[in-house]
Design a protein around this motif. Sequence first.
Motif, PDB file in Angstrom:
ATOM      1  N   CYS A 140       0.843  -1.197   0.000  1.00 43.38           N
ATOM      2  CA  CYS A 140       0.000   0.000   0.000  1.00 43.38           C
ATOM      3  C   CYS A 140       0.877   1.245   0.000  1.00 43.38           C
ATOM      4  O   CYS A 140       1.862   1.319   0.739  1.00 43.38           O
ATOM      5  N   ASN A 141       0.510   2.207  -0.846  1.00 42.26           N
ATOM      6  CA  ASN A 141       1.236   3.472  -0.761  1.00 42.26           C
ATOM      7  C   ASN A 141       0.628   4.359   0.305  1.00 42.26           C
ATOM      8  O   ASN A 141      -0.510   4.167   0.731  1.00 42.26           O
ATOM      9  N   HIS A 142       1.401   5.296   0.752  1.00 39.53           N
ATOM     10  CA  HIS A 142       0.990   6.176   1.846  1.00 39.53           C
ATOM     11  C   HIS A 142       0.219   7.376   1.313  1.00 39.53           C
ATOM     12  O   HIS A 142      -0.786   7.791   1.908  1.00 39.53           O
ATOM     13  N   VAL A 143       0.681   7.918   0.196  1.00 36.30           N
ATOM     14  CA  VAL A 143       0.046   9.072  -0.443  1.00 36.30           C
ATOM     15  C   VAL A 143      -0.011   8.821  -1.942  1.00 36.30           C
ATOM     16  O   VAL A 143       1.011   8.472  -2.551  1.00 36.30           O
ATOM     17  N   SER A 144      -1.175   9.016  -2.549  1.00 37.90           N
ATOM     18  CA  SER A 144      -1.303   8.827  -3.987  1.00 37.90           C
ATOM     19  C   SER A 144      -0.482   9.867  -4.747  1.00 37.90           C
ATOM     20  O   SER A 144      -0.600  11.070  -4.486  1.00 37.90           O
ATOM     21  N   ASN A 145       0.329   9.394  -5.691  1.00 34.56           N
ATOM     22  CA  ASN A 145       1.133  10.324  -6.480  1.00 34.56           C
ATOM     23  C   ASN A 145       0.294  11.116  -7.475  1.00 34.56           C
ATOM     24  O   ASN A 145       0.756  12.109  -8.038  1.00 34.56           O
ATOM     25  N   VAL A 146      -0.957  10.711  -7.693  1.00 36.96           N
ATOM     26  CA  VAL A 146      -1.841  11.414  -8.629  1.00 36.96           C
ATOM     27  C   VAL A 146      -2.691  12.460  -7.915  1.00 36.96           C
ATOM     28  O   VAL A 146      -2.834  13.589  -8.386  1.00 36.96           O
ATOM     29  N   PHE A 147      -3.260  12.081  -6.778  1.00 34.84           N
ATOM     30  CA  PHE A 147      -4.263  12.924  -6.128  1.00 34.84           C
ATOM     31  C   PHE A 147      -3.821  13.500  -4.781  1.00 34.84           C
ATOM     32  O   PHE A 147      -4.548  14.293  -4.188  1.00 34.84           O
TER      33      PHE A 147
END
Length: 377
Positions: A140-147
């Motif tokens: 799981c990523n911590h922060v979306s790189n898109v939004f």
Amino acid sequence: MIYLDSAATTMQKPSAVVRAASYAIGHMASPGRGGHRPAMLAGETAFACREVAAELFHVENPEQVVLTFNATHGLNIAIKSLVKPGDTVLISGYEHNAVTRPLNSLGARVKTAVAPPFQPELLYQRFEELLTGEVTCVICNHVSNVFGYILPIERISALCRSRQVPLIVDASQSAGCLPVHMDDLGAAFIAMPGHKGLYGPQGTGLLLCNAPTTTLLEGGTGSVSSLQEMPGFLPDRLEAGTHNIPGVAGLLEGMHYVSQQGMGAILAHEKALTTRAAQKLSALPGVEVFAAPGLGGQAGVLSFRMGGMDCEDVGERLGERDIAVRAGLHCAPLAHRSAGTLETGTVRVSFSVFNTAREVDRLVREVTQILREAPTT
């Protein structure tokens, strides 16, 4: 040039980063490759980098901090250490290709927890439903790189611990602005780049290790050279070949800078700019902004679309006006599928500590002008 693409690379670096990288080029050799001063100085710098990272990210032993070339490098090591062909892996619907492509290459069975952006409770429920007995690993990523969406990583990590399933965290967009604590998360691995929120040079990254590892590369380490297998101990086991010592020296200074500024202050600055941009862009006719209510669950990344205009075209037009943004799918088609933007992509602006409110206002003026110039149908 107004640079608003720090989710890709923080091009604007603290001056100490540039000085340190330059000094290393002229004064440092390779760690572990001799007892002379240039080699010893390189070794001291590499160890200092591990020590600072261990303190910043609450890692018990600096030797658990592996120097990588980027987050993708670290994620590949982590994934290939835990996932075998045919394994079932649970991921979020916001993962980068740095996660999904290695899983595809391994032939893993992938389950995806999908929920619209900025709905962390619903996303957590999806994880809870899908984390069943056949799942051998969660990523799981911590922060979306898109939004810029901050995922509920603390709750997901607690869920993984309760069900005794190892977790890999992609901290590419959170390291340097949000707390990323190995001891609190209890993750098997946490991967991060050096060249984004840590303000280091490109070609640097960190992998925080808390599980047995499988080598991705084999070669010289400067230690136990008589063996034909890679050493069994970290960090040597995962650091084959010559280190990027100028990059490591710069990364060390970048982490010093983050520590001095304070992650809370950096996040507050970036969120203030994101809020300003979201409010002003939302007021423009035909502009759709993807933002959390009150931006409470969002870091310094913001995506938007402009009516029927092609996002790539908008990005190019802003570039012609000396404003650097990124447009398209951002190497994260899964995130766009979750948000319903896969067919169009988005225009993304992303901030660093060096951006200003005046730059945000200039962005809004140029977007307004591009709207005026757009052909009417």
